[in-house]
Design an enzyme around this catalytic site. Sequence first.
Site, PDB file in Angstrom:
ATOM      1  CD  GLN A  17      -2.959   1.088   2.326  1.00 26.82           C
ATOM      2  OE1 GLN A  17      -3.747   2.014   2.506  1.00 26.82           O
ATOM      3  NE2 GLN A  17      -2.998   0.005   3.065  1.00 26.82           N
ATOM      4  CB  SER A  18       3.684   2.582   1.938  1.00 31.02           C
ATOM      5  OG  SER A  18       4.679   1.651   1.540  1.00 31.02           O
ATOM      6  CG  LEU A  72      11.933  -7.340 -15.625  1.00 29.79           C
ATOM      7  CD1 LEU A  72      12.179  -7.843 -17.049  1.00 29.79           C
ATOM      8  CD2 LEU A  72      12.299  -5.859 -15.511  1.00 29.79           C
ATOM      9  CG  ASN A  73      13.308 -13.690 -12.805  1.00 24.57           C
ATOM     10  OD1 ASN A  73      13.833 -13.156 -11.826  1.00 24.57           O
ATOM     11  ND2 ASN A  73      13.416 -14.984 -13.052  1.00 24.57           N
ATOM     12  CD  GLU A 140      -1.602   2.070   8.449  1.00 21.28           C
ATOM     13  OE1 GLU A 140      -1.590   2.971   9.303  1.00 21.28           O
ATOM     14  OE2 GLU A 140      -1.474   2.294   7.234  1.00 21.28           O
ATOM     15  CG  ASP A 169       0.657   0.772   4.673  1.00 23.17           C
ATOM     16  OD1 ASP A 169       1.888   0.695   4.574  1.00 23.17           O
ATOM     17  OD2 ASP A 169      -0.039  -0.161   5.074  1.00 23.17           O
TER      18      ASP A 169
END
Length: 416
Positions: A17-18, A72-73, A140, A169
Site C-alpha cells: 500500500q505505501s 520481469l524477473n 501500517e 501506509d
Amino acid sequence: MSTPLQGIKVLDFTGVQSGPSCTQMLAWFGADVIKIERPSVGDVTRHQLRDIPDIDALYFTMLNSNKRSIELNTKTAEGKEVMEKLIREADILVENFHPGAIDHMGFTWEHIQEINPRLIFGSIKGFDECSPYVNVKAYENVAQAAGGAASTTGFWDGPPLVSAAALGDSNTGMHLLIGLLAALLHREKTGRGQRVTMSMQDAVLNLCRVKLRDQQRLDKLGYLEEYPQYPNGTFGDAVPRGGNAGGGGQPGWILKCKGWETDPNAYIYFTIQEQNWENTCKAIGKPEWITDPAYSTAHARQPHIFDIFAEIEKYTVTIDKHEAVAYLTQFDIPCAPVLSMKEISLDPSLRQSGSVVEVEQPLRGKYLTVGCPMKFSAFTPDIKAAPLLGEHTAAVLQELGYSDDEIAAMKQNHAI
C-alpha cells in the site's frame, strides 16, 4: 487534455500500500507508471482479501489504477538488461522493499546514477537509516505504534489503539509524492536527479505534531487543560490518550443520536467553540449558561465538560444524526454525522465530486475506488481500472526496441 505529469515515466517497484498509493497518484496526474511485477505472481495484494475467486483483489485494484503492468524477473541476465534500459529512459523510480533488497538486485543508488543521472529515486522504508529499528519490518500498525499515533489514540483508561485510517501506509505514500514532485522541480534547475527517502515512522510523526506540541507543554506545566483528565484526573510524564476530545483547544465529543441502540454509527461529532458559545447555548436550550460564571469561559467550562456534553446529548439522542447536523449548522456549530463506509459508498455528492469513482476491469467488472482527492481547475484526473498482471509486458518491451522473437525468447527463459 493536457495533464501535469504528461511525458514523465515512472518505474513502480512497489507493493502492498505505501508505495502503490504514491505511484497511483503520479499516474492520476498523467505520468506513465510502469508497475514491475514478479512473473506469474505479481503484487501480493492481487491475492489478498479476495472477494471473487481467482480475480485480482480490491486491495490491489484500488491502489493501482491508471498504471501499466509488466512481468520481469530481475534475477536473470535478460531481466537485468531490461531493467537497465527502463532506468535509462525513466524519470522516477519508486521502491518500498525491505532495506537492501534493491541493492542485492544490482541496482544500488550509485549504479542507478551511472545509468541515468537525471533519475529521481524514491524510497520508502519503515524507519530512517539512523534508527535502531532500521531493520525491523514495518507495516501500517507498526508505523502507527512507532510514530506516536498509537500511544495518543484511545481512552485514558484503556490500551493504545491504532487508527483505521492508513496513517502508516497511504499517508507515507502521500508524503513521498510531495518529495518526488519537489525533486522534479529541483531537476529543472539543476539537471540532476536525487534520492528521496521517506520513512513510515516519520510520516506518522508528521501527523502527530500537535502531540509533540502537547508533550512540551506537559513537560513545563504538568497538565494539559484541554484534555478530559483536567482538572480532576492525573497526568503522567507523557501525553495521555484523550478519547474523542478535540485536542486542538476546542472541546469536542462523539454524541449519541436517535437509533444508537441498534445502529453503531448513529452518532455525531460536536465541537464547542469559544467564540460560538452563545450560539451553542441557544441551540441546546440553555441560554442561562451564556452569563453563568461557571460556564461563560472555556477555562470555567472544562471542569464541567462532560456534564455539558451530556446535556447536549439529551437533545441529539432524540433526533436522527443528519437532522441534528442540519439543526446545529444553523447555529454555526462545527459538527458532522459519523458516516459509515456503506453511507460513503452510496453518497451521491461524493460520486458527483469524483471522490468515489466507479471503474471497470476486464475480469472483475465494475467496482468502486477512491478518486483523486485534489480538485483542479485546469484538468480532471481520468480514473481508469488497474492493469491485469503482465498486461503491458509486450508493449513496454517493444517500446524499448525488442522484437517479437526476442520477447518470445525472454518468455522461454523465464525473464518475463
